[in-house]
Design a protein around this motif. Structure first.
Motif, PDB file in Angstrom:
ATOM      1  N   ALA A 170      -3.924   5.394  29.097  1.00 12.77           N
ATOM      2  CA  ALA A 170      -4.205   6.603  28.879  1.00 12.77           C
ATOM      3  C   ALA A 170      -3.470   7.662  29.220  1.00 12.77           C
ATOM      4  CB  ALA A 170      -5.452   7.113  28.209  1.00 12.77           C
ATOM      5  N   ALA A 171      -2.955   7.626  30.430  1.00 10.76           N
ATOM      6  CA  ALA A 171      -2.268   9.381  30.765  1.00 10.76           C
ATOM      7  C   ALA A 171      -0.815   8.798  30.799  1.00 10.76           C
ATOM      8  CB  ALA A 171      -1.961   9.140  32.512  1.00 10.76           C
ATOM      9  N   GLU A 172      -0.347   7.626  30.768  1.00 12.01           N
ATOM     10  CA  GLU A 172       0.983   6.540  29.913  1.00 12.01           C
ATOM     11  C   GLU A 172       1.251   7.160  28.952  1.00 12.01           C
ATOM     12  OE1 GLU A 172       3.834   3.013  29.352  1.00 12.01           O
ATOM     13  OE2 GLU A 172       1.839   3.126  30.218  1.00 12.01           O
ATOM     14  N   ASP A 173      -0.079   6.923  28.002  1.00 13.43           N
ATOM     15  CA  ASP A 173       0.137   7.111  26.253  1.00 13.43           C
ATOM     16  C   ASP A 173       0.054   7.820  26.221  1.00 13.43           C
ATOM     17  OD1 ASP A 173      -0.444   4.992  23.669  1.00 13.43           O
ATOM     18  OD2 ASP A 173      -1.867   6.896  23.775  1.00 13.43           O
ATOM     19  N   ASP A 174       0.031   9.011  26.903  1.00 19.71           N
ATOM     20  CA  ASP A 174      -0.466  10.335  25.383  1.00 19.71           C
ATOM     21  C   ASP A 174       0.028  12.005  26.956  1.00 19.71           C
ATOM     22  OD1 ASP A 174      -2.017  12.820  24.177  1.00 19.71           O
ATOM     23  OD2 ASP A 174      -3.368  12.385  23.898  1.00 19.71           O
ATOM     24  N   ALA A 175       0.609  12.449  27.126  1.00 22.14           N
ATOM     25  CA  ALA A 175       1.508  12.815  27.976  1.00 22.14           C
ATOM     26  C   ALA A 175       1.403  14.673  27.506  1.00 22.14           C
ATOM     27  CB  ALA A 175       2.920  13.475  27.448  1.00 22.14           C
ATOM     28  N   THR A 176       0.230  14.634  25.939  1.00 19.16           N
ATOM     29  CA  THR A 176      -0.654  16.068  26.254  1.00 19.16           C
ATOM     30  C   THR A 176      -1.908  16.044  27.060  1.00 19.16           C
ATOM     31  OG1 THR A 176      -1.906  15.009  23.950  1.00 19.16           O
ATOM     32  CG2 THR A 176       0.303  15.857  23.431  1.00 19.16           C
ATOM     33  N   LEU A 177      -2.284  15.376  27.126  1.00 23.98           N
ATOM     34  CA  LEU A 177      -3.835  15.288  28.241  1.00 23.98           C
ATOM     35  C   LEU A 177      -2.972  16.221  28.873  1.00 23.98           C
ATOM     36  CD1 LEU A 177      -4.514  11.751  27.974  1.00 23.98           C
ATOM     37  CD2 LEU A 177      -5.848  13.202  27.749  1.00 23.98           C
ATOM     38  N   ARG A 178      -4.080  16.690  30.497  1.00 29.03           N
ATOM     39  CA  ARG A 178      -4.008  18.078  31.329  1.00 29.03           C
ATOM     40  C   ARG A 178      -3.828  16.934  32.208  1.00 29.03           C
ATOM     41  NH1 ARG A 178      -3.890  23.902  29.681  1.00 29.03           N
ATOM     42  NH2 ARG A 178      -3.796  23.451  32.157  1.00 29.03           N
ATOM     43  N   ALA A 179      -4.555  16.210  32.763  1.00 29.82           N
ATOM     44  CA  ALA A 179      -4.555  15.996  34.257  1.00 29.82           C
ATOM     45  C   ALA A 179      -5.599  13.947  33.669  1.00 29.82           C
ATOM     46  CB  ALA A 179      -5.979  16.575  34.868  1.00 29.82           C
ATOM     47  N   ALA A 180      -6.085  13.505  34.139  1.00 27.35           N
ATOM     48  CA  ALA A 180      -5.219  11.763  34.878  1.00 27.35           C
ATOM     49  C   ALA A 180      -6.294  11.735  35.718  1.00 27.35           C
ATOM     50  CB  ALA A 180      -5.287  10.803  33.858  1.00 27.35           C
ATOM     51  N   VAL A 181      -7.278  11.202  36.367  1.00 28.88           N
ATOM     52  CA  VAL A 181      -8.616  10.842  37.395  1.00 28.88           C
ATOM     53  C   VAL A 181      -8.803   9.521  37.306  1.00 28.88           C
ATOM     54  CG1 VAL A 181      -9.816  11.481  39.466  1.00 28.88           C
ATOM     55  CG2 VAL A 181      -8.688  13.418  37.654  1.00 28.88           C
ATOM     56  N   ALA A 182      -8.161   8.188  38.433  1.00 26.64           N
ATOM     57  CA  ALA A 182      -8.216   7.330  38.554  1.00 26.64           C
ATOM     58  C   ALA A 182      -9.200   6.829  39.272  1.00 26.64           C
ATOM     59  CB  ALA A 182      -7.464   6.877  38.126  1.00 26.64           C
ATOM     60  N   PHE A 183     -10.294   6.800  39.389  1.00 22.74           N
ATOM     61  CA  PHE A 183     -11.403   5.794  40.659  1.00 22.74           C
ATOM     62  C   PHE A 183     -11.463   4.559  40.995  1.00 22.74           C
ATOM     63  CE2 PHE A 183     -12.461  10.531  39.950  1.00 22.74           C
ATOM     64  CZ  PHE A 183     -12.903  10.496  40.276  1.00 22.74           C
ATOM     65  N   ALA A 184     -10.441   3.716  41.742  1.00 21.11           N
ATOM     66  CA  ALA A 184     -10.425   2.250  42.309  1.00 21.11           C
ATOM     67  C   ALA A 184      -9.930   1.607  40.670  1.00 21.11           C
ATOM     68  CB  ALA A 184     -11.743   1.914  42.833  1.00 21.11           C
ATOM     69  N   PRO A 185      -8.729   1.843  40.766  1.00 21.29           N
ATOM     70  CA  PRO A 185      -8.403   1.374  38.793  1.00 21.29           C
ATOM     71  C   PRO A 185      -7.556  -0.251  39.745  1.00 21.29           C
ATOM     72  CG  PRO A 185      -6.245   2.631  39.764  1.00 21.29           C
ATOM     73  CD  PRO A 185      -7.752   2.881  40.550  1.00 21.29           C
ATOM     74  N   ALA A 186      -8.549  -1.428  39.281  1.00 24.70           N
ATOM     75  CA  ALA A 186      -7.198  -2.517  39.513  1.00 24.70           C
ATOM     76  C   ALA A 186      -7.361  -3.056  40.759  1.00 24.70           C
ATOM     77  CB  ALA A 186      -5.714  -2.428  39.529  1.00 24.70           C
ATOM     78  N   ALA A 187      -8.050  -2.543  41.729  1.00 29.90           N
ATOM     79  CA  ALA A 187      -8.532  -3.103  42.906  1.00 29.90           C
ATOM     80  C   ALA A 187      -9.075  -4.199  42.965  1.00 29.90           C
ATOM     81  CB  ALA A 187      -9.714  -1.559  43.869  1.00 29.90           C
ATOM     82  N   MET A 188     -10.053  -4.357  42.213  1.00 28.53           N
ATOM     83  CA  MET A 188     -10.049  -5.938  42.411  1.00 28.53           C
ATOM     84  C   MET A 188      -9.340  -7.188  41.476  1.00 28.53           C
ATOM     85  SD  MET A 188     -13.931  -5.824  41.125  1.00 28.53           S
ATOM     86  CE  MET A 188     -14.442  -7.654  41.772  1.00 28.53           C
ATOM     87  N   ASN A 189      -8.409  -6.381  40.893  1.00 25.17           N
ATOM     88  CA  ASN A 189      -7.098  -7.509  40.505  1.00 25.17           C
ATOM     89  C   ASN A 189      -5.881  -7.176  41.056  1.00 25.17           C
ATOM     90  OD1 ASN A 189      -8.200  -7.776  37.298  1.00 25.17           O
ATOM     91  ND2 ASN A 189      -8.929  -6.281  37.653  1.00 25.17           N
ATOM     92  N   TRP A 190      -5.536  -6.563  41.655  1.00 17.99           N
ATOM     93  CA  TRP A 190      -4.240  -5.920  42.631  1.00 17.99           C
ATOM     94  C   TRP A 190      -3.543  -7.142  42.783  1.00 17.99           C
ATOM     95  CZ3 TRP A 190      -1.940  -1.383  40.578  1.00 17.99           C
ATOM     96  CH2 TRP A 190      -0.498  -1.831  41.548  1.00 17.99           C
TER      97      TRP A 190
END
Length: 204
Positions: free
Chosen positions: A136-156
């Motif tokens: 979403a952060a990549e897709d929408d530059a108008t967002l004010r902030a993005a906080v991702a907790f443990a993204p893709a940890a099980m897939n990396w």
């Protein structure tokens, strides 16, 4: 066929008319929130002045019966779990085909809610919701902030299509982004590589 897909979620609002900053809070792959979780976190965010919106993606939680959940679609297509060589590629494709559009719709709905300052909207999520937070952060530059907790940890460590897609997207991200993981998570590659890719691409 042709009818719009109407999804549902839970909203918490702070006192006062606003306009308030707002957060879309994205759930993981296992389901749309555990009992009471949106109430606890929503209450905490509202107490700090945020409108908090907990959307349920298609076929899950409050949106059950509204579209097909990703896991159900994979099963219908005959794609097995991690051992199936098609799983990594197809599940990554569905992120962009069905899951990210649901998140886009949730963010648009949040911006349109009464009392929300549409210029101060952020996104956060955990696990699969953390993956979607990054997309979403990549897709929408108008967002004010993005906080991702443990993204893709099980897939990396094994899902190369997903890992490569997230790193490529990170290099294009212009939304200030925070990535967090526990030190003993399944794989700490995301918290090492994703912020570095964002910085290398000129992001924050």
């Amino acid at each position: 066929a042709g009818r719009p897909l109407v999804l549902r979620g839970i909203r918490w609002r702070p006192a006062g008319a606003g306009p308030h900053p707002a957060l879309a809070v994205l759930h993981g792959s296992g389901g749309c929130w555990n009992d009471g979780e949106p109430d606890d976190l929503g209450r905490r965010l509202a107490a700090r002045g945020y409108v908090a919106f907990f959307p349920c993606r298609r076929g899950m939680g409050l949106s059950a019966g509204r579209g097909e959940a990703m896991q159900a679609q994979l099963a219908r297509e005959g794609v097995g779990g991690r051992a199936d060589p098609r799983f990594a590629t197809r599940s990554t494709a569905l992120l962009l085909e069905t899951q990210l559009p649901d998140v886009r719709a949730a963010i648009a709905a949040l911006r349109a809610m009464p009392g929300v300052d549409g210029r101060r909207v952020g996104v956060t999520g955990i696990s699969y919701g953390g993956i979607l937070t990054l997309l979403a952060a990549e897709d929408d530059a108008t967002l004010r902030a993005a906080v991702a907790f443990a993204p893709a940890a099980m897939n990396w460590g094994w899902n190369a299509p997903l890992r490569e897609r997230l790193l490529a997207g990170a290099a294009r991200t212009r939304v200030p982004t925070l990535v967090l993981q526990a030190a003993n998570d399944f794989h700490v590659g995301p918290v090492e590589a994703i912020p570095a890719a964002i910085r290398a691409g000129g992001g924050d």
